[in-house]
Motif scaffolding. Structure first.
Motif, PDB file in Angstrom:
ATOM      1  N   HIS A 105     -17.218 -34.374  54.522  1.00 31.80           N
ATOM      2  CA  HIS A 105     -17.968 -34.727  53.332  1.00 31.80           C
ATOM      3  C   HIS A 105     -17.386 -33.892  52.202  1.00 31.80           C
ATOM      4  N   VAL A 106     -17.193 -34.502  51.059  1.00 31.22           N
ATOM      5  CA  VAL A 106     -16.525 -33.806  49.963  1.00 31.22           C
ATOM      6  C   VAL A 106     -17.365 -33.855  48.690  1.00 31.22           C
ATOM      7  N   ASP A 107     -17.053 -32.954  47.783  1.00 27.99           N
ATOM      8  CA  ASP A 107     -17.617 -32.982  46.438  1.00 27.99           C
ATOM      9  C   ASP A 107     -16.550 -33.471  45.470  1.00 27.99           C
ATOM     10  N   LEU A 108     -16.970 -34.090  44.387  1.00 26.45           N
ATOM     11  CA  LEU A 108     -16.034 -34.554  43.367  1.00 26.45           C
ATOM     12  C   LEU A 108     -15.929 -33.476  42.291  1.00 26.45           C
ATOM     13  N   VAL A 109     -14.758 -32.850  42.221  1.00 29.37           N
ATOM     14  CA  VAL A 109     -14.541 -31.759  41.259  1.00 29.37           C
ATOM     15  C   VAL A 109     -13.221 -32.034  40.537  1.00 29.37           C
ATOM     16  N   CYS A 199      -6.615 -32.372  45.400  1.00 32.55           N
ATOM     17  CA  CYS A 199      -6.910 -33.747  44.981  1.00 32.55           C
ATOM     18  C   CYS A 199      -8.232 -33.854  44.223  1.00 32.55           C
ATOM     19  N   GLY A 200      -8.912 -32.743  44.016  1.00 41.03           N
ATOM     20  CA  GLY A 200     -10.186 -32.764  43.307  1.00 41.03           C
ATOM     21  C   GLY A 200     -11.366 -33.188  44.151  1.00 41.03           C
ATOM     22  N   ILE A 201     -11.190 -33.178  45.483  1.00 35.42           N
ATOM     23  CA  ILE A 201     -12.275 -33.556  46.395  1.00 35.42           C
ATOM     24  C   ILE A 201     -12.411 -32.490  47.489  1.00 35.42           C
ATOM     25  N   PRO A 202     -12.761 -31.260  47.124  1.00 39.11           N
ATOM     26  CA  PRO A 202     -12.876 -30.193  48.124  1.00 39.11           C
ATOM     27  C   PRO A 202     -13.991 -30.462  49.126  1.00 39.11           C
ATOM     28  N   VAL A 203     -13.834 -29.908  50.317  1.00 37.35           N
ATOM     29  CA  VAL A 203     -14.835 -30.068  51.372  1.00 37.35           C
ATOM     30  C   VAL A 203     -16.150 -29.422  50.933  1.00 37.35           C
ATOM     31  N   ARG A 204     -17.237 -30.137  51.134  1.00 37.82           N
ATOM     32  CA  ARG A 204     -18.550 -29.593  50.822  1.00 37.82           C
ATOM     33  C   ARG A 204     -18.815 -28.362  51.703  1.00 37.82           C
ATOM     34  N   GLY A 205     -19.284 -27.297  51.071  1.00 37.44           N
ATOM     35  CA  GLY A 205     -19.569 -26.079  51.818  1.00 37.44           C
ATOM     36  C   GLY A 205     -18.351 -25.213  52.076  1.00 37.44           C
ATOM     37  N   ARG A 207     -16.271 -22.342  51.208  1.00 30.71           N
ATOM     38  CA  ARG A 207     -16.388 -21.105  50.415  1.00 30.71           C
ATOM     39  C   ARG A 207     -15.082 -20.775  49.689  1.00 30.71           C
ATOM     40  N   LEU A 208     -13.939 -21.097  50.293  1.00 35.71           N
ATOM     41  CA  LEU A 208     -12.647 -20.722  49.739  1.00 35.71           C
ATOM     42  C   LEU A 208     -12.106 -21.712  48.717  1.00 35.71           C
ATOM     43  N   TYR A 209     -12.345 -23.007  48.920  1.00 35.73           N
ATOM     44  CA  TYR A 209     -11.646 -24.021  48.131  1.00 35.73           C
ATOM     45  C   TYR A 209     -12.565 -24.945  47.329  1.00 35.73           C
ATOM     46  N   ASN A 210     -13.836 -24.659  47.300  1.00 34.56           N
ATOM     47  CA  ASN A 210     -14.766 -25.492  46.540  1.00 34.56           C
ATOM     48  C   ASN A 210     -15.527 -24.615  45.539  1.00 34.56           C
ATOM     49  N   PRO A 211     -15.243 -24.757  44.236  1.00 37.78           N
ATOM     50  CA  PRO A 211     -15.937 -23.921  43.243  1.00 37.78           C
ATOM     51  C   PRO A 211     -17.422 -24.231  43.131  1.00 37.78           C
ATOM     52  N   ASN A 212     -17.876 -25.349  43.713  1.00 31.33           N
ATOM     53  CA  ASN A 212     -19.303 -25.692  43.714  1.00 31.33           C
ATOM     54  C   ASN A 212     -20.041 -25.146  44.930  1.00 31.33           C
ATOM     55  N   PHE A 213     -19.360 -24.333  45.735  1.00 32.11           N
ATOM     56  CA  PHE A 213     -19.990 -23.777  46.938  1.00 32.11           C
ATOM     57  C   PHE A 213     -21.248 -22.998  46.571  1.00 32.11           C
TER      58      PHE A 213
END
Length: 247
Positions: A105-109, A199-205, A207-213
């Motif tokens: 599951h990914v977030d759109l960033v 690609c702007g779709i980091p894995v949800r949750g 900690r290392l690669y998603n600034p929305n964590f």
């Protein structure tokens, strides 16, 4: 249920004709130990199938372990139970014939390149599509805990620091469901997670690669399918249902 069975689930037990273990490990459990006695999926498998310890692997402590997945990633791991199979599947791995699939599951960033440093310029994925992302990699951050993809747009400093090999991640992105299925035939540390972030779709949750964590989130990432050749010809395919991803 034994303590080992609480930490790993055996998908395939070794036999004379098929001398390998396929197991499903829980998230939070390391694939391999760093030191003797460390808790890991490999050590739990060795308690059940001690013949794994007779295999000389990539590292002495790793015995028949063919590949590893991140500690926070749930999913499938392959372990050789004989030296002959380990050597065979390791050669197949070098030839790109050992394939692994992940789902997330990914977030759109879309502005991730501005929010996380070190990523090369790359057009973010904003609609459903299938692409193949290619890059080299370099270690990054405090104590090299992270990696960054390196492309021709990365700049001279990054190009000097990166590994020489080019790694590929095939990504099937579902924008409506915010899900991604990824396939690789050779892997670098955190390859898929880092490519998804690029690609702007980091894995949800993540900690290392998603600034929305957000603290307390779990990594919504799972290694769900393995495909590798049989010694006598043909292919083995192992796949599990989506048990390791939080909705």
């Amino acid at each position: 249920m034994t303590k080992s069975e609480e930490k790993i689930r055996i998908i395939h037990a070794p036999s004379d004709q098929e001398p390998f273990v396929v197991l499903e490990k829980a998230r939070g459990l390391p694939t391999a130990p760093l030191s003797p006695g460390d808790e890991s999926a490999l050590c739990e498998a060795e308690k059940i199938f001690p013949q794994i310890r007779l295999v000389a692997g990539k590292k002495e402590i790793e015995h028949g372990l063919v590949h590893r997945i991140d500690t926070e990633t749930a999913g499938l791991v392959l372990i050789a139970a004989t030296q002959e199979f380990f050597d065979f599947v390791s050669a197949a791995q070098k030839d790109g014939k050992f394939k692994k699939w992940y789902r997330a599951h990914v977030d759109l960033v879309p502005d991730i390149g501005k929010r996380l440093s070190g990523f090369p310029t790359f057009a973010p994925l904003e609609k459903s599509q299938s692409i193949c992302v290619k890059s080299r990699f370099r270690y990054f951050g405090s104590k090299n805990q992270e990696v960054r993809p390196v492309t021709e747009s990365s700049g001279k400093a990054a190009l000097k620091k990166c590994e020489s090999k080019v790694y590929e991640t095939k990504i099937d992105f579902d924008a409506d469901q915010k899900k991604a299925v990824c396939q690789i035939a050779s892997g670098f540390r955190h390859q898929v997670r880092s490519h998804l972030a690029m690609c702007g779709i980091p894995v949800r949750g993540d900690r290392l690669y998603n600034p929305n964590f957000r603290e307390g989130e779990r990594l919504c990432f799972e290694a769900f399918r393995l495909e590798f050749p049989r010694m006598g010809g043909g292919q083995f395919v192992f796949e599990i249902e989506g048990s390791g991803i939080a909705e």
